[in-house]
Design a protein around this motif. Structure first.
Motif, PDB file in Angstrom:
ATOM      1  N   CYS A  33      -5.284  -4.842  -4.787  1.00  0.00           N
ATOM      2  CA  CYS A  33      -4.211  -5.097  -3.827  1.00  0.00           C
ATOM      3  C   CYS A  33      -4.575  -6.130  -2.768  1.00  0.00           C
ATOM      4  O   CYS A  33      -3.709  -6.844  -2.257  1.00  0.00           O
ATOM      5  CB  CYS A  33      -3.805  -3.804  -3.124  1.00  0.00           C
ATOM      6  SG  CYS A  33      -3.829  -2.339  -4.189  1.00  0.00           S
ATOM      7  N   CYS A  36      -3.445  -9.932  -2.405  1.00  0.00           N
ATOM      8  CA  CYS A  36      -2.107 -10.272  -1.888  1.00  0.00           C
ATOM      9  C   CYS A  36      -1.854  -9.680  -0.509  1.00  0.00           C
ATOM     10  O   CYS A  36      -1.268 -10.323   0.354  1.00  0.00           O
ATOM     11  CB  CYS A  36      -1.021  -9.782  -2.829  1.00  0.00           C
ATOM     12  SG  CYS A  36      -0.956 -10.719  -4.366  1.00  0.00           S
ATOM     13  N   HIS A  37      -2.273  -8.428  -0.303  1.00  0.00           N
ATOM     14  CA  HIS A  37      -1.921  -7.755   0.956  1.00  0.00           C
ATOM     15  C   HIS A  37      -3.014  -7.878   2.021  1.00  0.00           C
ATOM     16  O   HIS A  37      -2.834  -7.380   3.125  1.00  0.00           O
ATOM     17  CB  HIS A  37      -1.612  -6.275   0.695  1.00  0.00           C
ATOM     18  CG  HIS A  37      -0.329  -6.061  -0.062  1.00  0.00           C
ATOM     19  ND1 HIS A  37       0.911  -6.284   0.496  1.00  0.00           N
ATOM     20  CD2 HIS A  37      -0.095  -5.671  -1.337  1.00  0.00           C
ATOM     21  CE1 HIS A  37       1.861  -6.019  -0.402  1.00  0.00           C
ATOM     22  NE2 HIS A  37       1.277  -5.651  -1.522  1.00  0.00           N
ATOM     23  N   GLN A  55      10.320  -2.369   3.455  1.00  0.00           N
ATOM     24  CA  GLN A  55      11.547  -2.866   2.832  1.00  0.00           C
ATOM     25  C   GLN A  55      12.041  -1.928   1.749  1.00  0.00           C
ATOM     26  O   GLN A  55      13.211  -1.897   1.443  1.00  0.00           O
ATOM     27  CB  GLN A  55      11.301  -4.227   2.183  1.00  0.00           C
ATOM     28  CG  GLN A  55      10.796  -5.270   3.141  1.00  0.00           C
ATOM     29  CD  GLN A  55      10.364  -6.515   2.382  1.00  0.00           C
ATOM     30  OE1 GLN A  55      11.187  -7.335   2.017  1.00  0.00           O
ATOM     31  NE2 GLN A  55       9.077  -6.643   2.142  1.00  0.00           N
ATOM     32  N   TYR A  56      11.116  -1.196   1.125  1.00  0.00           N
ATOM     33  CA  TYR A  56      11.498  -0.405  -0.051  1.00  0.00           C
ATOM     34  C   TYR A  56      11.354   1.085   0.181  1.00  0.00           C
ATOM     35  O   TYR A  56      11.237   1.853  -0.754  1.00  0.00           O
ATOM     36  CB  TYR A  56      10.672  -0.862  -1.262  1.00  0.00           C
ATOM     37  CG  TYR A  56      10.782  -2.341  -1.503  1.00  0.00           C
ATOM     38  CD1 TYR A  56       9.738  -3.196  -1.197  1.00  0.00           C
ATOM     39  CD2 TYR A  56      11.978  -2.889  -1.976  1.00  0.00           C
ATOM     40  CE1 TYR A  56       9.854  -4.565  -1.373  1.00  0.00           C
ATOM     41  CE2 TYR A  56      12.101  -4.263  -2.158  1.00  0.00           C
ATOM     42  CZ  TYR A  56      11.044  -5.098  -1.855  1.00  0.00           C
ATOM     43  OH  TYR A  56      11.161  -6.443  -2.036  1.00  0.00           O
ATOM     44  N   MET A  76       5.803  -8.223  -6.605  1.00  0.00           N
ATOM     45  CA  MET A  76       4.936  -7.044  -6.526  1.00  0.00           C
ATOM     46  C   MET A  76       4.801  -6.467  -7.931  1.00  0.00           C
ATOM     47  O   MET A  76       5.777  -6.001  -8.508  1.00  0.00           O
ATOM     48  CB  MET A  76       5.557  -6.023  -5.554  1.00  0.00           C
ATOM     49  CG  MET A  76       4.972  -4.625  -5.645  1.00  0.00           C
ATOM     50  SD  MET A  76       3.243  -4.509  -5.082  1.00  0.00           S
ATOM     51  CE  MET A  76       2.944  -2.754  -5.381  1.00  0.00           C
TER      52      MET A  76
END
Ligand code: HEC
Length: 478
Positions: A33, A36-37, A55-56, A76
């Motif tokens: 992860c 990207c994060h 957001q999700y 993602m």
């Protein structure tokens, strides 16, 4: 008191963890992860996971589902086939722990004040002096012949920094009137470069993600564009479009805009990333995954390599690129060097030549971010090999060749930025081969771009450490 609180917190979280742990969740996160994060979940190529903005969905269940099923159209990946439900559950906990810590200001970046850190390298010892701070991610920095500095803030702001001089205090001005940008994910205001004869030729070039609406399309998409204009009294004027892709090449993808600009000898070279569709890098009828070459005003040079080839776009100079986020002119040979933000383990340094194919995605030293292979091929006839590559990736950003007095021993060395690994590196190039690779700066924030002033000062963009976004200067210790 803080310690006591923190101790209680760990105990609580430890109890709520499922019984598992063949592998530390930290390692699972770092391996899968962090690219990207961000190492500390602070965000990078993808959003921060510790900013309380979900957001999700914010519940355990929603976060679990997001990780397991992915949000593939947003970039993602789905992890369900690679990680066990237990691993994903552990990640949900880990993310919430980290978010909690961030809220408590317990999430310390390695160095709190860049000004205090000292770096010893082979040739020089230096510290970092902050020149300017901003509210959000800075994408590019470039020094003008006068010593003034232009910088882009990705959210869509262009800044002119006039450093302290002869007792006059530093002035920072926002240049008003630049084009509207599509600011989402990796898109926004990107590179800035000036005409080689600046200020006699007062053109300033910008690359950005152009909103489809601004070319009269009713799509909600975007594509890399290049514009030039002139700065007069803090105002962007005399604007001319240099490159604007037709609506059929616009998409909603927030990925891989490329976007570095080099101006040389009558030509503007600029990069466009594959925009998240890797196969297009090999397709000469698409602008994606290419280095393009135009005249300074945007006209097509008739001696470009694909001008006479039916179906091929006449602006293409080289192809087979993933996301070229570094482009620089070698001061002695005038060759164009490029860094390409690769997949996991596939960051490259390339020497760019007309008509050549750099291989993405047919050959690469990298794998997919989710650990699955892209191809088993690293070389093939008719495809260029990188001059250098990094496994694991450092997440290459902007590059610049060094010239100047301050760091005289680094003459013509290539300075390379690494975002995920938070590094500034120095490559020694001899006879077009990379013969040395030294880390100069480490762990001060994501290093997005580097510039060199006419005096030989090195300017570095550091994003994200302790939520700061700044331009620093390397100060040699005498
Ligand atoms: C290839 C890049 C990439 C990798 C690797 C990646 N993510 Fe993501 N992730 C994204 C993107 C892109 C989004 C969409 C949000 C955005 O950036 O706008 C996202 C969103 C999320 C969200 C939802 C956030 C919200 O706002 O609701 C969670 C949770 C998440 N990721 C967790 C993870 C975890 C855990 C891993 C490792 C197992 C991981 N991600 C690996 C790119 C990535």
């Amino acid at each position: 008191m803080k310690l006591y609180h923190y101790g209680l917190f760990s105990l609580f979280m430890a109890n709520s963890l499922p019984a598992l742990a063949q592998q530390d969740v930290r390692d699972i996160f770092q391996q899968n992860c962090a690219s990207c994060h961000g190492d500390n979940l602070e965000g990078g190529m993808a959003k921060s996971l510790v900013d309380k903005q979900w957001q999700y969905g914010t519940s355990d269940k929603k976060i679990f589902e997001t990780i397991k099923n992915g949000v593939t159209e947003a970039g993602m990946p789905a992890w369900g086939s690679l990680l066990s439900d237990q691993d994903i559950r552990a990640l949900v906990v880990y993310i919430q722990e980290k978010e909690y810590q961030a809220q408590q200001n317990e999430l310390k970046s390695q160095v709190s004040e860049a000004g205090l850190a000292e770096f010893s390298t082979k040739e020089y010892t230096f510290s970092l002096e902050t020149l300017a701070e901003f509210d959000s991610t800075i994408w590019a920095v470039t020094a003008l012949p006068s010593g003034d500095i232009l910088a882009t803030e990705k959210q869509g702001k262009l800044w002119l920094i006039q450093p302290e001089q002869n007792g006059k205090k530093q002035v920072i001005t926002e240049i008003k009137g630049i084009p509207e940008v599509w600011h989402r994910s990796q898109g926004g205001l990107l590179d800035v470069a000036v005409h080689p004869n600046y200020p006699k030729q007062p053109w300033v070039y910008l690359s950005y993600s152009q909103p489809s609406s601004s070319i009269g399309s009713d799509k909600e998409g975007t594509m890399t564009a290049i514009v030039r204009g002139q700065i007069v009294d803090g105002q962007w004027q005399s604007q001319q479009m240099v490159y604007s892709a037709p609506a059929k090449f616009h998409t909603r993808s927030g990925h891989h805009f490329g976007s570095r600009i080099v101006l040389h000898n009558g030509y503007v070279y600029f990069s466009v990333g594959d925009r998240g569709k890797m196969e297009l890098a090999q397709d000469l009828s698409k602008p994606n995954g290419k280095i393009h070459r135009l005249y300074y005003d945007g006209r097509i040079p008739q001696n470009n390599p694909f001008v006479k080839q039916k179906e091929a776009l006449p602006s293409i100079w080289s192809y087979g690129h993933r996301n070229p986020q570094g482009l620089a002119l070698h001061p002695l040979t005038s060759d164009i060097w490029e860094t390409e933000h690769g997949p996991r383990g596939g960051d490259e340094v390339n020497l760019i030549e007309s008509n050549k194919n750099y291989g993405w995605p047919v050959i690469t030293y990298g794998i997919n971010y989710n650990g699955q292979p892209i191809t088993d091929k690293t070389e093939m006839p008719g495809m260029e090999q990188p001059k250098h590559y990094w496994v694991p990736s450092i997440a290459t950003g902007g590059i610049e060749f060094y010239q100047g007095k301050t760091f005289a021993k680094w003459q013509n060395n290539l300075l390379v930025t690494g975002m995920a690994k938070q590094e500034l590196r120095r490559l020694v190039i001899r006879d077009n081969q990379v013969v040395e690779d030294e880390v100069l700066i480490k762990d001060q924030g994501r290093v997005r771009d580097v510039g060199v002033s006419p005096d030989g000062d090195i300017l570095v963009v550091l994003n994200g450490a302790n939520q700061t976004y700044k331009i620093v200067k390397l100060k040699v210790k005498s």
